[in-house]
Design an enzyme around this catalytic site. Sequence first.
Site, PDB file in Angstrom:
ATOM      1  N   LEU A   1       0.864  -1.175   0.000  1.00 44.22           N
ATOM      2  CA  LEU A   1       0.000   0.000   0.000  1.00 44.22           C
ATOM      3  C   LEU A   1       0.904   1.229   0.000  1.00 44.22           C
ATOM      4  O   LEU A   1       2.007   1.189   0.557  1.00 44.22           O
ATOM      5  CB  LEU A   1      -0.895   0.031   1.252  1.00 44.22           C
ATOM      6  CG  LEU A   1      -1.964  -1.060   1.389  1.00 44.22           C
ATOM      7  CD1 LEU A   1      -2.667  -0.926   2.734  1.00 44.22           C
ATOM      8  CD2 LEU A   1      -2.976  -0.990   0.251  1.00 44.22           C
ATOM      9  N   ASP A   2       0.439   2.320  -0.596  1.00 39.20           N
ATOM     10  CA  ASP A   2       1.203   3.558  -0.551  1.00 39.20           C
ATOM     11  C   ASP A   2       1.431   3.984   0.900  1.00 39.20           C
ATOM     12  O   ASP A   2       0.655   3.630   1.794  1.00 39.20           O
ATOM     13  CB  ASP A   2       0.452   4.676  -1.283  1.00 39.20           C
ATOM     14  CG  ASP A   2       0.382   4.457  -2.783  1.00 39.20           C
ATOM     15  OD1 ASP A   2       1.199   3.684  -3.304  1.00 39.20           O
ATOM     16  OD2 ASP A   2      -0.505   5.061  -3.422  1.00 39.20           O
ATOM     17  N   ARG A   3       2.466   4.791   1.109  1.00 38.38           N
ATOM     18  CA  ARG A   3       2.794   5.258   2.465  1.00 38.38           C
ATOM     19  C   ARG A   3       1.584   5.863   3.177  1.00 38.38           C
ATOM     20  O   ARG A   3       1.341   5.594   4.359  1.00 38.38           O
ATOM     21  CB  ARG A   3       3.917   6.301   2.390  1.00 38.38           C
ATOM     22  CG  ARG A   3       4.362   6.827   3.768  1.00 38.38           C
ATOM     23  CD  ARG A   3       5.056   8.166   3.639  1.00 38.38           C
ATOM     24  NE  ARG A   3       6.295   8.075   2.901  1.00 38.38           N
ATOM     25  CZ  ARG A   3       7.490   7.902   3.457  1.00 38.38           C
ATOM     26  NH1 ARG A   3       7.593   7.790   4.770  1.00 38.38           N
ATOM     27  NH2 ARG A   3       8.571   7.846   2.705  1.00 38.38           N
TER      28      ARG A   3
END
Length: 293
Positions: free
Chosen positions: A130-132
């Site tokens: 998942l993105d940050r």
Amino acid sequence: MQLQYTTYHVKQPMQLLQFIEHALNGVSRSRAKAILSGGGVRVDRKNTRQFDLELRPGQVVEISKRKPKGELQSKFVKIVYEDPQIIVIEKAPGILSMATSHHAFCVKQVLDYYFHRTHQKCTAHVVHRLDRDTSGLLVYAKTLQAEQILEHNWRDIVTDRRYLALVSGELPQKQGSVESWLKDNKAYFTYSSPVDNGGKYALTHYRVLRTDGKHSLVELKLETGRKNQIRVHMQDLGHPVCGDIKYGNGDDPIGRLALHAYRLNFYHPMTGEPLRFETPVPKGFRLGTAQQK
């Protein structure tokens, strides 16, 4: 914290996991596994996490319904499920799924430290990301075999994977699909094209759950898992994800990227057992004054 154990006596041969389910009056298998993997079981006064341990009549099993406190104390990572092959966690926004450089703080680092503290001879193997700034559910493999099975059979193993997003404005259609080709430029900005631009095909299904006119809570299901797919496709619709500094319009009502991976269903890579996980709607997404549509 000192755990309080309840003592049970083994009267007939069976595996430990089955014994726990029976002893706790039909508790769900996932809950029994969580108790066992969390260190809440002793057999003949010895801690064990072995699901398939064969019990003999006369042995004593002690079970605590509480999980030992302090095994994983992190504001960024919450364990949802764990067994000897995999671990499912809920990631908070602001932490990477895996390091992009040698010193980057990430979920893998948190989990590896947790495994070390709990004397587990394993490391966290990244399966998906998942993105940050996206929160939600992630599964990590604890063995190379589980990693290989998950990585090479991901599309067949995952049966349902959905996100929640708080987006800007009110969508004219309550459900629909967005398809395009996504391609990065040299600055790593993802562009969307309705025709093949040499990028990767992407398809996103959406459904509006609530709206208050200013914002809408949208459920999203991906047919493809492309980089920045949801964020770019919501921008394509003219209703970008709130708090998106890269693809958004400046609308930031909750002070974060309003994107959350809330559902993850898949087959266990080793046993084939169907596993289902779902997290509550994050507080900032709830549109307290919104009307159900």
